[in-house]
Design an enzyme around this catalytic site. Sequence first.
Site, mmCIF file in Angstrom:
data_model
loop_
_atom_site.group_PDB
_atom_site.id
_atom_site.type_symbol
_atom_site.label_atom_id
_atom_site.label_comp_id
_atom_site.label_asym_id
_atom_site.label_seq_id
_atom_site.Cartn_x
_atom_site.Cartn_y
_atom_site.Cartn_z
ATOM 1 N N SER A 48 -0.540 0.686 -34.704
ATOM 2 C CA SER A 48 -0.643 -0.288 -33.613
ATOM 3 C C SER A 48 -0.262 -1.666 -34.130
ATOM 4 C CB SER A 48 -2.068 -0.323 -33.062
ATOM 5 O OG SER A 48 -2.224 -1.500 -32.299
ATOM 6 N N HIS A 94 3.282 1.930 -31.941
ATOM 7 C CA HIS A 94 2.409 1.714 -30.778
ATOM 8 C C HIS A 94 2.346 0.224 -30.443
ATOM 9 C CE1 HIS A 94 -0.938 2.943 -28.115
ATOM 10 N NE2 HIS A 94 -1.525 1.810 -28.472
ATOM 11 N N ASP A 145 0.841 -2.608 -27.945
ATOM 12 C CA ASP A 145 -0.239 -2.858 -26.991
ATOM 13 C C ASP A 145 0.056 -4.079 -26.136
ATOM 14 O OD1 ASP A 145 -2.305 -0.828 -27.605
ATOM 15 O OD2 ASP A 145 -2.283 -1.753 -29.593
ATOM 16 N N HIS A 171 1.805 0.896 -24.690
ATOM 17 C CA HIS A 171 0.501 1.082 -24.045
ATOM 18 C C HIS A 171 0.235 -0.119 -23.143
ATOM 19 C CE1 HIS A 171 -4.170 1.358 -24.830
ATOM 20 N NE2 HIS A 171 -3.871 1.512 -23.555
ATOM 21 N N GLY A 181 -8.717 -3.654 -25.482
ATOM 22 C CA GLY A 181 -8.704 -5.124 -25.501
ATOM 23 C C GLY A 181 -8.554 -5.700 -26.893
ATOM 24 N N PHE A 182 -9.136 -5.052 -27.876
ATOM 25 C CA PHE A 182 -9.130 -5.620 -29.232
ATOM 26 C C PHE A 182 -9.004 -4.522 -30.292
ATOM 27 C CE2 PHE A 182 -11.472 -8.332 -26.367
ATOM 28 C CZ PHE A 182 -10.893 -9.582 -26.602
ATOM 29 N N GLY A 197 -9.773 -3.219 -34.329
ATOM 30 C CA GLY A 197 -10.870 -3.346 -35.279
ATOM 31 C C GLY A 197 -12.250 -2.981 -34.777
ATOM 32 N N ASP A 199 -6.863 6.572 -29.377
ATOM 33 C CA ASP A 199 -6.568 5.182 -29.747
ATOM 34 C C ASP A 199 -7.860 4.383 -29.882
ATOM 35 O OD1 ASP A 199 -5.523 2.632 -30.007
ATOM 36 O OD2 ASP A 199 -4.595 2.562 -28.014
HETATM 37 C C1 DX5 Z 1 -7.066 -1.487 -28.283
HETATM 38 C C2 DX5 Z 1 -5.665 -1.021 -28.575
HETATM 39 C C3 DX5 Z 1 -5.536 -0.222 -29.844
HETATM 40 C C4 DX5 Z 1 -5.985 -0.960 -31.078
HETATM 41 C C5 DX5 Z 1 -6.161 -0.034 -32.233
HETATM 42 O O1 DX5 Z 1 -7.107 -2.059 -27.012
HETATM 43 O O2 DX5 Z 1 -5.195 -0.208 -27.527
HETATM 44 O O3 DX5 Z 1 -4.214 0.275 -29.971
HETATM 45 O O4 DX5 Z 1 -5.118 -1.967 -31.443
HETATM 46 O O5 DX5 Z 1 -6.564 -0.769 -33.347
HETATM 47 P P1 DX5 Z 1 -7.643 -0.194 -34.391
HETATM 48 O O6 DX5 Z 1 -7.032 1.018 -35.013
HETATM 49 O O7 DX5 Z 1 -7.843 -1.323 -35.317
HETATM 50 O O8 DX5 Z 1 -8.878 0.157 -33.590
HETATM 51 ZN ZN ZN Z 2 -3.298 0.952 -27.760
#
Ligand code: DX5
Ligand code: ZN
Length: 214
Positions: free
Chosen positions: A6, A31, A33, A64, A140-141, A143, A173
Site C-alpha cells: 500500500s 495498492h 488508496d 482502492h 482511513g489510515f 498502521g 487490507d
Molecule cells: C486503510 C488502507 C490500507 C492501509 C494498509 O484505509 O486501505 O490499504 O494503508 O496499511 P497497513 O498495512 O499499514 O495497515
Molecule cells: Zn487499501
Amino acid sequence: MKIAPSLLSCDFSKMGYELERMDKAGADWMHLDVMDGHFVPNITFGAPVIKCVRKFTDKPFDVHLMISDPLKYIDDFADAGADIITFHVECDSDISKTIEKIKSRGIKAGLVIKPNTPAESVFEYLDRLDLVLVMTVEPGFGGQSFMADMMPKVRAIKDECKRRNIDMLIEADGGIGSATIAQCAEAGVDVCVAGTAVFKADDAAKAISELQAY
Ligand code: DX5
Ligand code: ZN
C-alpha cells in the site's frame, strides 16, 4: 499469497521511486488508496497523481476507492491506468451501475466491505465481480491493528462462491504483516495488502518474499 504494497505508507514526494523500489522488491500488485475526506476522515490523492506515476512500473495498479461517489470518477481512474478498481458497498453510488461502468472499461471490479458490514452484503453482486476486498481495519489510515474477527467473513464469501461455482479472488487490507498473515492464508485470502509491514521494513524484498511464502 499475492502481496500488494500500500503506497499510503510511502513518502508521497517519491512515489515514482517507491513504485520502482516495490517492483524490484517483487510486489505482485501496487495498492493505491484513494480517500476523499468524506467517505473516510482522510484525504490522499486522486486520478491525476495515479496517472503521473503509472509509468514507473508495469505491475497491476489495484486502486482502492474510499470515496462517496465512485461512479462519477471511474472514467478518470480508468484513464489514469487502473487495472483493478475496488469501491465500497457502503458508498452512495448505484452499486450495479458502478460495477458495469468498471467492466465496460475492461478493468477488474471489486467490492470492499468495512469491518461492520456483513459478508452477505456483497452476495447479490458476486457473479459480476472479480474480487472482494475484506477490510481488516477501519478504512482511513495505515498502521492500525489487524482485526482477526474479520476472517469468518472471508470464509463466508469463499463458501458462497464455492456453492455457486464462482471464481473470485479475496483480498484483505489493514494491519497485515508477518504476525497476522497466517490467519489470512488459513481463511483463504488470495491477495494481502501490506503498508507498514513492507515500507517500514529494512529490506522490502525480504519482507515481501516472507509474506508471499504463506
Ligand atoms: C486503510 C488502507 C490500507 C492501509 C494498509 O484505509 O486501505 O490499504 O494503508 O496499511 P497497513 O498495512 O499499514 O495497515
Ligand atoms: Zn487499501
